[in-house]
Design a protein around this motif. Sequence first.
Motif, PDB file in Angstrom:
ATOM      1  N   ALA A  71     -40.793 -47.728  76.746  1.00 16.75           N
ATOM      2  CA  ALA A  71     -41.203 -49.000  76.137  1.00 16.75           C
ATOM      3  C   ALA A  71     -42.499 -48.823  75.349  1.00 16.75           C
ATOM      4  N   MET A  72     -43.426 -48.033  75.860  1.00 12.00           N
ATOM      5  CA  MET A  72     -44.657 -47.745  75.102  1.00 12.00           C
ATOM      6  C   MET A  72     -44.346 -46.920  73.868  1.00 12.00           C
ATOM      7  N   GLU A  73     -43.449 -45.980  74.014  1.00 15.33           N
ATOM      8  CA  GLU A  73     -43.094 -45.105  72.903  1.00 15.33           C
ATOM      9  C   GLU A  73     -42.399 -45.892  71.785  1.00 15.33           C
ATOM     10  N   GLN A  74     -41.698 -46.954  72.164  1.00 14.60           N
ATOM     11  CA  GLN A  74     -40.986 -47.762  71.172  1.00 14.60           C
ATOM     12  C   GLN A  74     -41.793 -48.976  70.723  1.00 14.60           C
ATOM     13  N   GLY A  75     -43.068 -49.028  71.097  1.00 20.72           N
ATOM     14  CA  GLY A  75     -43.954 -50.066  70.588  1.00 20.72           C
ATOM     15  C   GLY A  75     -43.772 -51.431  71.219  1.00 20.72           C
ATOM     16  N   LEU A  76     -43.194 -51.495  72.413  1.00 23.26           N
ATOM     17  CA  LEU A  76     -42.968 -52.787  73.056  1.00 23.26           C
ATOM     18  C   LEU A  76     -44.150 -53.234  73.905  1.00 23.26           C
ATOM     19  N   ILE A  77     -44.847 -52.295  74.513  1.00 18.82           N
ATOM     20  CA  ILE A  77     -45.933 -52.642  75.433  1.00 18.82           C
ATOM     21  C   ILE A  77     -47.058 -51.633  75.327  1.00 18.82           C
TER      22      ILE A  77
ATOM     23  N   ASP B 247     -34.642 -54.071  76.716  1.00 17.84           N
ATOM     24  CA  ASP B 247     -35.238 -54.083  75.375  1.00 17.84           C
ATOM     25  C   ASP B 247     -35.283 -52.714  74.711  1.00 17.84           C
ATOM     26  N   ILE B 248     -35.355 -51.651  75.498  1.00 15.89           N
ATOM     27  CA  ILE B 248     -35.471 -50.323  74.889  1.00 15.89           C
ATOM     28  C   ILE B 248     -34.099 -49.849  74.406  1.00 15.89           C
ATOM     29  N   HIS B 249     -34.097 -49.134  73.309  1.00 15.00           N
ATOM     30  CA  HIS B 249     -32.853 -48.636  72.719  1.00 15.00           C
ATOM     31  C   HIS B 249     -33.111 -47.292  72.046  1.00 15.00           C
ATOM     32  N   ASN B 250     -32.109 -46.462  72.109  1.00 12.73           N
ATOM     33  CA  ASN B 250     -32.111 -45.183  71.367  1.00 12.73           C
ATOM     34  C   ASN B 250     -33.404 -44.371  71.506  1.00 12.73           C
ATOM     35  N   PRO B 251     -33.763 -43.933  72.700  1.00  9.71           N
ATOM     36  CA  PRO B 251     -32.908 -43.930  73.884  1.00  9.71           C
ATOM     37  C   PRO B 251     -33.216 -45.080  74.827  1.00  9.71           C
ATOM     38  N   ASP B 252     -32.224 -45.387  75.660  1.00  7.91           N
ATOM     39  CA  ASP B 252     -32.480 -46.237  76.811  1.00  7.91           C
ATOM     40  C   ASP B 252     -32.549 -45.328  78.037  1.00  7.91           C
ATOM     41  N   LEU B 253     -32.639 -45.918  79.216  1.00  2.00           N
ATOM     42  CA  LEU B 253     -32.829 -45.093  80.412  1.00  2.00           C
ATOM     43  C   LEU B 253     -31.641 -44.184  80.657  1.00  2.00           C
ATOM     44  N   TYR B 254     -30.438 -44.666  80.414  1.00  2.00           N
ATOM     45  CA  TYR B 254     -29.262 -43.817  80.614  1.00  2.00           C
ATOM     46  C   TYR B 254     -29.320 -42.611  79.663  1.00  2.00           C
ATOM     47  N   ASP B 255     -29.649 -42.861  78.394  1.00  2.00           N
ATOM     48  CA  ASP B 255     -29.754 -41.754  77.430  1.00  2.00           C
ATOM     49  C   ASP B 255     -30.823 -40.759  77.873  1.00  2.00           C
ATOM     50  N   PHE B 256     -31.911 -41.298  78.414  1.00  2.00           N
ATOM     51  CA  PHE B 256     -33.006 -40.456  78.897  1.00  2.00           C
ATOM     52  C   PHE B 256     -32.519 -39.519  80.002  1.00  2.00           C
ATOM     53  N   LEU B 257     -31.770 -40.066  80.975  1.00  2.00           N
ATOM     54  CA  LEU B 257     -31.268 -39.247  82.076  1.00  2.00           C
ATOM     55  C   LEU B 257     -30.258 -38.221  81.588  1.00  2.00           C
ATOM     56  N   ALA B 258     -29.412 -38.635  80.652  1.00  2.00           N
ATOM     57  CA  ALA B 258     -28.428 -37.693  80.111  1.00  2.00           C
ATOM     58  C   ALA B 258     -29.109 -36.557  79.369  1.00  2.00           C
ATOM     59  N   LYS B 259     -30.146 -36.881  78.593  1.00  2.00           N
ATOM     60  CA  LYS B 259     -30.875 -35.844  77.863  1.00  2.00           C
ATOM     61  C   LYS B 259     -31.588 -34.900  78.820  1.00  2.00           C
ATOM     62  N   ALA B 260     -32.018 -35.435  79.975  1.00  2.00           N
ATOM     63  CA  ALA B 260     -32.700 -34.606  80.968  1.00  2.00           C
ATOM     64  C   ALA B 260     -31.744 -33.710  81.735  1.00  2.00           C
ATOM     65  N   GLY B 261     -30.439 -33.868  81.500  1.00  4.49           N
ATOM     66  CA  GLY B 261     -29.464 -32.997  82.145  1.00  4.49           C
ATOM     67  C   GLY B 261     -29.103 -33.407  83.558  1.00  4.49           C
TER      68      GLY B 261
ATOM     69  N   SER C 291     -28.653 -52.112  85.907  1.00  5.81           N
ATOM     70  CA  SER C 291     -29.020 -51.787  87.285  1.00  5.81           C
ATOM     71  C   SER C 291     -29.466 -50.343  87.445  1.00  5.81           C
ATOM     72  N   VAL C 292     -29.265 -49.520  86.418  1.00 11.03           N
ATOM     73  CA  VAL C 292     -29.676 -48.120  86.526  1.00 11.03           C
ATOM     74  C   VAL C 292     -31.177 -47.997  86.766  1.00 11.03           C
ATOM     75  N   VAL C 293     -31.942 -48.974  86.280  1.00  8.71           N
ATOM     76  CA  VAL C 293     -33.392 -48.903  86.457  1.00  8.71           C
ATOM     77  C   VAL C 293     -33.784 -49.110  87.914  1.00  8.71           C
ATOM     78  N   LEU C 294     -32.907 -49.714  88.706  1.00  7.10           N
ATOM     79  CA  LEU C 294     -33.200 -49.948  90.123  1.00  7.10           C
ATOM     80  C   LEU C 294     -32.518 -48.932  91.025  1.00  7.10           C
ATOM     81  N   GLY C 295     -31.935 -47.880  90.436  1.00  6.11           N
ATOM     82  CA  GLY C 295     -31.494 -46.761  91.252  1.00  6.11           C
ATOM     83  C   GLY C 295     -30.021 -46.662  91.525  1.00  6.11           C
ATOM     84  N   THR C 296     -29.163 -47.234  90.682  1.00  8.84           N
ATOM     85  CA  THR C 296     -27.729 -47.125  90.941  1.00  8.84           C
ATOM     86  C   THR C 296     -27.151 -45.792  90.475  1.00  8.84           C
TER      87      THR C 296
END
Length: 805
Positions: A372-378, A427-441, A454-459
């Motif tokens: 969110a900081m990287e995308q200028g939201l906060i 609010d975050i897009h390209n990447p969102d958290l799922y994309d982040f995890l996929a990129k991290a392998g 719900s991925v942000v809460l650990g699903t």
Amino acid sequence: MVQKGKKVFRFRLLAAAAVLVLALAVFLAWSAVFFDVLAGVPFSRAYADREGRLFHIFLTADQKYRLWTPLADFPPALVEAVLLQEDRYFYGHWGINPAAMLRAGWETYVKKSRRMGASTITMQLARLRYGLSTGNIPGKIGQVFRAFFLEICLSKQEILEAYLNLAPLGGNIEGFGTASWYYFNKAPGELTLGELLMLVVIPQNPVLRAPLRVQERGIPPKLMEARFTLYESWTTVHPEDLSFRAEMEMPPYLVNRFPREAPHFAEYLHYREDTERGGTGPGNRAGGLTVTTLDRNLQNILERELEACLVRNRSWGIDNGSMLLLDWTSMEVLAAVGSANYADDGIQGQVNGFASKRSPGSTLKPFVYAMAMEQGLIHPETMLKDSPRGFSEYTPDNYQGAFKGPVKAWFALVDSRNIPAVQLAADIHNPDLYDFLAKAGVRGLKEKAHYGLSVVLGTADLTMLELTGLYAALPNGGILKSPHFLPDTAAPESGIVRLLSPQAAAVTLNMLERNPAPDDTPYGTGRSMPVAYKTGTSIGFKDAWSIAVFDRYVLAVWLGNFSGEGNSAFVGRLSAAPLQFRIIDAIVSDVPASLPPRAMPEGLALVSVCAVSGALPNDDCPQLVDTWFIPGVSPINHCRIHRRVYIDTRTGYRSDETEGPHITSEVREFWPTDLLEIFAEAGLPRFLPPPYPPQDAAPAGGSDGGGRGRSAEAVGFPPSIISPLGNTTYILRPQDGRRNRIVLLAESDQDAGDIFWFANTLFLGRAQPYERFLWQPEPGLWDITAVDSRGRSAGLRLTVEMEPR
């Protein structure tokens, strides 16, 4: 003709003999180059800590402890003692000692006075390697031919090395390197003279000499006699060692067991070593002693603190946990505990907790805030709303169902508020958290739609290894590097993945450092270094997490049950975090900090913002605070909370007049209506603006017919639609009076007045903020708009369908 036939026969016989000799020469030449006497012999996998000390060894497939040890790792004294005991003329014969064989044959078969051996080391190697029975003459002849073959194919050093690794040392222990660790818990190079002489005499008669049952039978007398005899022969060559006579008369101190430490660490490597090394490595023979990154001192700290924690909390049903500690500067795994007790089947102790997939709870939230900081939201001081709301497919809640209203971004992160985190994840897009995890392998991820917000809460399940790798990316400037268990196996530059910008990673770490320790000991008061940490609790209280970055370390702690059984005591901040900080304090007291204070990277600036709203200040903001900004990226909206209002001192009402004898100005706070409700519930007074006179209330830009009109103000918060949900299909029942309507509900700015509802271009009606307005729609696609009395608006789109009758 007969004479000619004889000549032909002799020629053919000679030709055949020549071919046989040539074939034999070729075979021997090939064998000399390619023959490996130990090919097919399984060796134990064994693992040593970073100092080279053995901590775990595995049986071979044939149930032996057989540890491959290169000849260079044996001390010269041991090699010399073996030759003195077994084969004094080893370097002077071709596999057999004729004089010794004649003497042994005379004593054994002619005089029959005693059974006497004459096997050279080469002959013993042939017997051990090929399982020969040499108690009779045919067997002995076969042994001799095998010895000749070995001498032709191998060098003396290769023969000696193979023998030292196959010699029987008692029970299922083979090889002097293996025996050194078993009997003395020492590497061969650390053996004393008395210890190595004891080992050397065992192979001649392992049954009578091997000290396997010392506690039951004591040191075998035959062993002591044989060692003293060898010592006397030794001192004829080394008279300088006569001073060790007293030691030779005393029984040696024996350990008589292999170390069984860090079993999950060793088991993980046992199955993954080939993958991490890309093969077995030169000279490893799919076995041997592998030096790892394990720091035994740190491993002991983790195990000790976990055991103490379980003793303190066993009455709460906490009886298992796992931990992992790595050095983020090198990505070496320094310690790893897979379970509280490997041998305890009651807790499924053999399950490896640091390599198993578990729900991470809230431990992924830092990466949502970083993106969110990287995308200028906060930025860290941005005001976020922690109030009830739903998302299209998901309605999250907070722990214990409490809401705190307006919270700063850094506080929302460290206090693990769910609503702000889910809102940012939406609010975050390209990447969102799922994309982040996929990129991290991260392995085993399902499709993105399976998780939603719900991925942000650990699903999405992760392993502890994967989580610590993600957290190590924060001090590493946003770069992901894989943890590794073997030295010098770090990922190549081509395998490094940038997940975050250095600026976002550094600010996120700075935010986590503001997380108060569970014992309320602040940095600089009781601890010599800041600790950036985040806790997590999975849905159903099945996993309690705490992950910390401090000095050069990343430490992950998990408490829970491998069975998946929940327990209300499994709360990250209440159970895992206290254990984590005990470990941190123990590590810091034993290993002082080695890194200087962390410096912020270039590309960051300290900017003053409103202390209340977190936005850039206007002229009316009474108090400012500094926060980290990413220039050109961080949001630059101005404060909308503090506004100057004009008050008629005669009535106390708000006025649009700015001058006059009875007009005064003050700075008041304007809050959205949902936050005002939370303030009211919490009993927190706010310095709110007074209302307009009742007769002056009017919609934006218009007049109610009795008061004067006021133009819409651009400042303030637009309405926020709570119901209905956007991008959603509603299926109504036409004949059911309770199921054929949709609730319209919105929150708004404090000075908004009524909310005016529109469906497409159709005016539906008006309602107070947080007042439910019922709408009975027709099937179709609808654009819903909420406009407040100041002209500020919000909208969404939904679809209405009717349930078939």
